[in-house]
Design a protein around this motif. Structure first.
Motif, PDB file in Angstrom:
ATOM      1  N   LYS A  85      16.856  16.630  -9.653  1.00 41.82           N
ATOM      2  CA  LYS A  85      16.164  17.282  -8.541  1.00 41.82           C
ATOM      3  C   LYS A  85      16.537  16.532  -7.270  1.00 41.82           C
ATOM      4  O   LYS A  85      16.292  15.324  -7.164  1.00 41.82           O
ATOM      5  N   ILE A  86      17.138  17.266  -6.340  1.00 43.53           N
ATOM      6  CA  ILE A  86      17.550  16.701  -5.067  1.00 43.53           C
ATOM      7  C   ILE A  86      16.598  17.229  -3.998  1.00 43.53           C
ATOM      8  O   ILE A  86      16.522  18.432  -3.778  1.00 43.53           O
ATOM      9  N   TYR A  87      15.875  16.327  -3.371  1.00 48.01           N
ATOM     10  CA  TYR A  87      14.962  16.694  -2.292  1.00 48.01           C
ATOM     11  C   TYR A  87      15.684  16.412  -0.986  1.00 48.01           C
ATOM     12  O   TYR A  87      16.105  15.275  -0.730  1.00 48.01           O
ATOM     13  N   GLY A  88      15.858  17.458  -0.177  1.00 45.92           N
ATOM     14  CA  GLY A  88      16.629  17.291   1.038  1.00 45.92           C
ATOM     15  C   GLY A  88      16.142  18.150   2.180  1.00 45.92           C
ATOM     16  O   GLY A  88      15.087  18.772   2.112  1.00 45.92           O
TER      17      GLY A  88
ATOM     18  N   ILE B 116      15.790  21.069  -3.584  1.00 47.52           N
ATOM     19  CA  ILE B 116      14.464  21.383  -3.079  1.00 47.52           C
ATOM     20  C   ILE B 116      14.375  20.946  -1.620  1.00 47.52           C
ATOM     21  O   ILE B 116      14.595  19.767  -1.305  1.00 47.52           O
ATOM     22  N   LEU B 117      14.085  21.900  -0.756  1.00 46.57           N
ATOM     23  CA  LEU B 117      13.932  21.583   0.660  1.00 46.57           C
ATOM     24  C   LEU B 117      12.552  20.984   0.893  1.00 46.57           C
ATOM     25  O   LEU B 117      11.541  21.559   0.484  1.00 46.57           O
TER      26      LEU B 117
ATOM     27  N   PHE C 279       5.970  15.664  -0.493  1.00 48.60           N
ATOM     28  CA  PHE C 279       7.107  14.734  -0.555  1.00 48.60           C
ATOM     29  C   PHE C 279       6.603  13.291  -0.567  1.00 48.60           C
ATOM     30  O   PHE C 279       7.063  12.473  -1.362  1.00 48.60           O
ATOM     31  N   SER C 280       5.645  12.974   0.307  1.00 42.84           N
ATOM     32  CA  SER C 280       5.103  11.618   0.408  1.00 42.84           C
ATOM     33  C   SER C 280       4.369  11.202  -0.860  1.00 42.84           C
ATOM     34  O   SER C 280       4.390  10.025  -1.237  1.00 42.84           O
ATOM     35  N   LYS C 281       3.712  12.153  -1.528  1.00 46.21           N
ATOM     36  CA  LYS C 281       3.044  11.844  -2.797  1.00 46.21           C
ATOM     37  C   LYS C 281       4.075  11.525  -3.879  1.00 46.21           C
ATOM     38  O   LYS C 281       3.882  10.630  -4.688  1.00 46.21           O
ATOM     39  N   LYS C 282       5.146  12.289  -3.885  1.00 44.63           N
ATOM     40  CA  LYS C 282       6.189  12.101  -4.893  1.00 44.63           C
ATOM     41  C   LYS C 282       7.006  10.841  -4.642  1.00 44.63           C
ATOM     42  O   LYS C 282       7.429  10.159  -5.578  1.00 44.63           O
TER      43      LYS C 282
END
Length: 84
Positions: A3-6, A30-31, A40-43
């Motif tokens: 999973k790429i968060y970007g 995942i945007l 995002f901050s939780k993850k």
């Protein structure tokens, strides 16, 4: 599963996605805008930059760490195939 968060204009996010595609690694892109910065901050507590990359639910880090992990994975796969 990777999973790429970007974000949309992030060159390193795009490079991570392209690396996954070129190595035929199953991944989701995942945007952060779609999930929201709070999620995002939780993850990724304390992280404020993208990409942030997970591989099998393990936080890898950014692009550089991901490229190293991909190289290790491909090398291991190659060695296993040579031993068959």
């Amino acid at each position: 599963m990777i999973k790429i968060y970007g974000s949309p204009n992030c060159i390193w996010c795009l490079k991570a996605k392209q690396l996954s595609e070129s190595m035929e690694l199953k991944h989701d892109y995942i945007l952060v805008d779609d999930i929201g910065f709070d999620e995002f901050s939780k993850k990724f507590p304390g992280m404020k930059t993208v990409p942030q990359i997970m591989w099998d639910e393990v936080h890898i880090g950014g692009y550089q760490e991901f490229a190293v992990k991909v190289n290790e994975y491909i090398t291991k796969e190659s060695e296993e195939n040579d031993n068959d």
